[in-house]
Design a protein around this motif. Structure first.
Motif, PDB file in Angstrom:
ATOM      1  N   ALA A  34       0.773  -1.565  -0.144  1.00  0.00           N
ATOM      2  CA  ALA A  34       0.116   0.560  -0.921  1.00  0.00           C
ATOM      3  C   ALA A  34       0.656   1.329   0.028  1.00  0.00           C
ATOM      4  O   ALA A  34       1.904   1.644   0.660  1.00  0.00           O
ATOM      5  CB  ALA A  34      -1.317  -0.044   1.006  1.00  0.00           C
ATOM      6  N   VAL A  38      -4.579   5.814   3.455  1.00  0.00           N
ATOM      7  CA  VAL A  38      -5.850   5.780   2.731  1.00  0.00           C
ATOM      8  C   VAL A  38      -6.091   4.216   1.790  1.00  0.00           C
ATOM      9  O   VAL A  38      -6.537   3.666   1.504  1.00  0.00           O
ATOM     10  CB  VAL A  38      -6.076   6.686   1.541  1.00  0.00           C
ATOM     11  CG1 VAL A  38      -8.002   6.689   0.818  1.00  0.00           C
ATOM     12  CG2 VAL A  38      -6.421   7.846   2.307  1.00  0.00           C
ATOM     13  N   HIS A  39      -4.791   3.857   0.982  1.00  0.00           N
ATOM     14  CA  HIS A  39      -4.795   3.040  -0.286  1.00  0.00           C
ATOM     15  C   HIS A  39      -4.562   1.732   0.984  1.00  0.00           C
ATOM     16  O   HIS A  39      -5.188   0.567   0.791  1.00  0.00           O
ATOM     17  CB  HIS A  39      -3.680   2.953  -1.310  1.00  0.00           C
ATOM     18  CG  HIS A  39      -3.835   1.904  -1.406  1.00  0.00           C
ATOM     19  ND1 HIS A  39      -2.076   1.366  -2.232  1.00  0.00           N
ATOM     20  CD2 HIS A  39      -3.864   1.051  -1.867  1.00  0.00           C
ATOM     21  CE1 HIS A  39      -2.755   0.338  -3.206  1.00  0.00           C
ATOM     22  NE2 HIS A  39      -3.494   0.124  -3.111  1.00  0.00           N
ATOM     23  N   LEU A  41      -6.535   1.618   4.041  1.00  0.00           N
ATOM     24  CA  LEU A  41      -7.499   0.827   4.182  1.00  0.00           C
ATOM     25  C   LEU A  41      -8.196   0.754   3.059  1.00  0.00           C
ATOM     26  O   LEU A  41      -9.347  -0.174   3.336  1.00  0.00           O
ATOM     27  CB  LEU A  41      -7.990   2.039   4.758  1.00  0.00           C
ATOM     28  CG  LEU A  41      -7.608   3.051   6.072  1.00  0.00           C
ATOM     29  CD1 LEU A  41      -8.283   4.287   6.254  1.00  0.00           C
ATOM     30  CD2 LEU A  41      -7.522   2.340   7.050  1.00  0.00           C
ATOM     31  N   GLU A  42      -8.199   0.878   1.963  1.00  0.00           N
ATOM     32  CA  GLU A  42      -9.079   0.376   0.832  1.00  0.00           C
ATOM     33  C   GLU A  42      -8.624  -1.352   0.844  1.00  0.00           C
ATOM     34  O   GLU A  42      -9.934  -2.129   0.725  1.00  0.00           O
ATOM     35  CB  GLU A  42      -8.536   1.568  -0.222  1.00  0.00           C
ATOM     36  CG  GLU A  42      -9.397   2.989  -0.474  1.00  0.00           C
ATOM     37  CD  GLU A  42      -8.569   3.601  -1.840  1.00  0.00           C
ATOM     38  OE1 GLU A  42      -7.536   2.533  -2.143  1.00  0.00           O
ATOM     39  OE2 GLU A  42      -9.107   4.534  -1.705  1.00  0.00           O
ATOM     40  N   LEU A  43      -7.155  -1.414   0.495  1.00  0.00           N
ATOM     41  CA  LEU A  43      -7.356  -2.465   0.737  1.00  0.00           C
ATOM     42  C   LEU A  43      -7.708  -3.591   1.491  1.00  0.00           C
ATOM     43  O   LEU A  43      -8.308  -4.735   1.755  1.00  0.00           O
ATOM     44  CB  LEU A  43      -5.653  -3.344   0.488  1.00  0.00           C
ATOM     45  CG  LEU A  43      -5.234  -2.459  -0.880  1.00  0.00           C
ATOM     46  CD1 LEU A  43      -3.706  -1.987  -0.625  1.00  0.00           C
ATOM     47  CD2 LEU A  43      -5.373  -3.083  -1.693  1.00  0.00           C
ATOM     48  N   GLU A  45     -10.666  -3.281   3.364  1.00  0.00           N
ATOM     49  CA  GLU A  45     -12.090  -2.943   3.436  1.00  0.00           C
ATOM     50  C   GLU A  45     -11.934  -4.333   2.238  1.00  0.00           C
ATOM     51  O   GLU A  45     -13.349  -5.770   2.286  1.00  0.00           O
ATOM     52  CB  GLU A  45     -12.417  -2.068   2.725  1.00  0.00           C
ATOM     53  CG  GLU A  45     -13.085  -0.799   3.277  1.00  0.00           C
ATOM     54  CD  GLU A  45     -13.839  -1.517   4.498  1.00  0.00           C
ATOM     55  OE1 GLU A  45     -14.243  -2.456   4.409  1.00  0.00           O
ATOM     56  OE2 GLU A  45     -13.466   0.063   5.187  1.00  0.00           O
ATOM     57  N   GLN A  46     -11.139  -5.180   1.493  1.00  0.00           N
ATOM     58  CA  GLN A  46     -11.294  -6.273   0.544  1.00  0.00           C
ATOM     59  C   GLN A  46     -10.926  -7.957   0.749  1.00  0.00           C
ATOM     60  O   GLN A  46     -11.422  -8.095   0.495  1.00  0.00           O
ATOM     61  CB  GLN A  46     -10.704  -5.225  -1.017  1.00  0.00           C
ATOM     62  CG  GLN A  46     -10.973  -4.249  -1.469  1.00  0.00           C
ATOM     63  CD  GLN A  46      -9.448  -3.279  -2.928  1.00  0.00           C
ATOM     64  OE1 GLN A  46      -8.632  -4.132  -3.098  1.00  0.00           O
ATOM     65  NE2 GLN A  46     -10.357  -2.389  -2.852  1.00  0.00           N
ATOM     66  N   THR A  66      -3.807   5.354  10.118  1.00  0.00           N
ATOM     67  CA  THR A  66      -4.021   4.180   9.909  1.00  0.00           C
ATOM     68  C   THR A  66      -4.138   3.294  10.575  1.00  0.00           C
ATOM     69  O   THR A  66      -5.116   2.087  10.116  1.00  0.00           O
ATOM     70  CB  THR A  66      -3.145   3.963   9.004  1.00  0.00           C
ATOM     71  OG1 THR A  66      -2.554   5.063   7.727  1.00  0.00           O
ATOM     72  CG2 THR A  66      -2.898   2.800   7.910  1.00  0.00           C
ATOM     73  N   GLU A  69      -7.898   3.410  11.512  1.00  0.00           N
ATOM     74  CA  GLU A  69      -8.784   2.989  10.949  1.00  0.00           C
ATOM     75  C   GLU A  69      -8.668   1.522  10.797  1.00  0.00           C
ATOM     76  O   GLU A  69      -9.670   0.977  10.447  1.00  0.00           O
ATOM     77  CB  GLU A  69      -9.348   3.165  10.005  1.00  0.00           C
ATOM     78  CG  GLU A  69      -9.376   4.900  10.607  1.00  0.00           C
ATOM     79  CD  GLU A  69     -10.542   5.520  10.507  1.00  0.00           C
ATOM     80  OE1 GLU A  69     -11.638   4.765  10.599  1.00  0.00           O
ATOM     81  OE2 GLU A  69     -10.882   5.422  12.184  1.00  0.00           O
ATOM     82  N   ILE A  73     -11.740  -2.154  11.038  1.00  0.00           N
ATOM     83  CA  ILE A  73     -11.846  -2.643   9.723  1.00  0.00           C
ATOM     84  C   ILE A  73     -11.705  -4.314  10.249  1.00  0.00           C
ATOM     85  O   ILE A  73     -12.710  -5.101   9.512  1.00  0.00           O
ATOM     86  CB  ILE A  73     -11.474  -2.498   8.426  1.00  0.00           C
ATOM     87  CG1 ILE A  73     -11.319  -0.509   8.338  1.00  0.00           C
ATOM     88  CG2 ILE A  73     -11.981  -3.205   7.404  1.00  0.00           C
ATOM     89  CD1 ILE A  73     -10.648  -0.193   6.746  1.00  0.00           C
TER      90      ILE A  73
END
Length: 244
Positions: A34, A38-39, A41-43, A45-46, A66, A69, A73
């Motif tokens: 990452a 932000v990147h 957190l996106e990963l 989530e997936q 980070t 957050e 998640i």
């Protein structure tokens, strides 16, 4: 079939990120990169991760933000932070909120491999004290700080607990009836599992302190100690991850 352990490496410096990823892949981990918080957190989530290894100082979300957050998640996620800076306040916040440890740049890849190898096993802290109220209160403090922790009240049960469960740090009272902390530490050192022992005592027992340190004990805390002191000691012990 053994499950592959997936590690997320978060660092805004591409060269550092790629070096970390390459070395962790050589250790047998599946690694995802990452470029920033932000990147990451996106990963998260997936897909699920076993461990996150994140730099602290990054543009946008810093490593501690980070971490917070990511835990929202994936609450059970283990997070290791890296830093080259003396960011005392940020590091203090991270440790008291349950980050596994903080390692300081520059570090060797061998050292990183040892820290990661212990962290990916989702280990816990074992507190051993023959006074249940004391042991249970320490565990409550550690859990409130986001650490996985359990209590037992005698040395023999402690050794059995280490045999049966994942434990990487043992906070061990020295003066206990039946089997004292020195004998308990010696038995733990004979096990296959690598357990760091942090001794504690409210008595003046220099011989016992010397004996447990000669067995590889990390340090000895004098009761009563501040909860923050213990939490920071655990984080430092995990970050040291000495071989053996």
């Amino acid at each position: 079939m053994q499950q592959v352990k997936r590690v997320l490496v978060v660092d805004d410096e591409e060269g550092m990120r790629m070096t970390l990823a390459a070395n962790l892949e050589l250790e047998g981990y599946e690694v995802v990169e990452a470029r920033d918080g932000v990147h990451a957190l996106e990963l998260a989530e997936q897909q699920a991760f076993t461990l996150v290894l994140s730099d602290v100082r990054m543009p946008g979300l810093n490593g501690v933000e980070t971490f917070r957050e990511l835990k929202r998640i994936q609450p059970e996620l283990t997070v290791v932070l890296m830093t080259a800076f003396a960011l005392e306040q940020l590091i203090e916040e991270a440790i008291t909120e349950g980050v596994y440890t903080v390692i300081y740049k520059p570090f060797s890849m061998d050292h990183l491999a040892r820290v990661v190898a212990r962290a990916v096993d989702a280990p816990a802290v074992l507190v051993v004290d023959d006074i249940p109220k004391v042991a249970d209160s320490i565990v409550a403090v550690l859990r409130a700080a986001g650490l996985s922790a359990h209590a037992v009240h005698d040395g023999r049960t402690a050794v059995q607990h280490v045999l049966e469960r994942r434990v990487d740090v043992c906070v061990l009272d020295l003066v206990m009836p039946d089997q004292d902390g020195v004998a308990t530490c010696a038995q733990m050192r004979g096990l296959k599992q690598r357990v760091t022992v942090i001794a504690m005592t409210g008595h003046s027992v220099p011989e016992m302190v010397g004996a447990i340190m000669s067995q590889g004990g990390y340090t000895c805390l004098r009761k009563p100690f501040d909860a923050r002191e213990l939490i920071h000691t655990i984080a430092r012990a995990r970050g040291d991850a000495a071989p053996g």
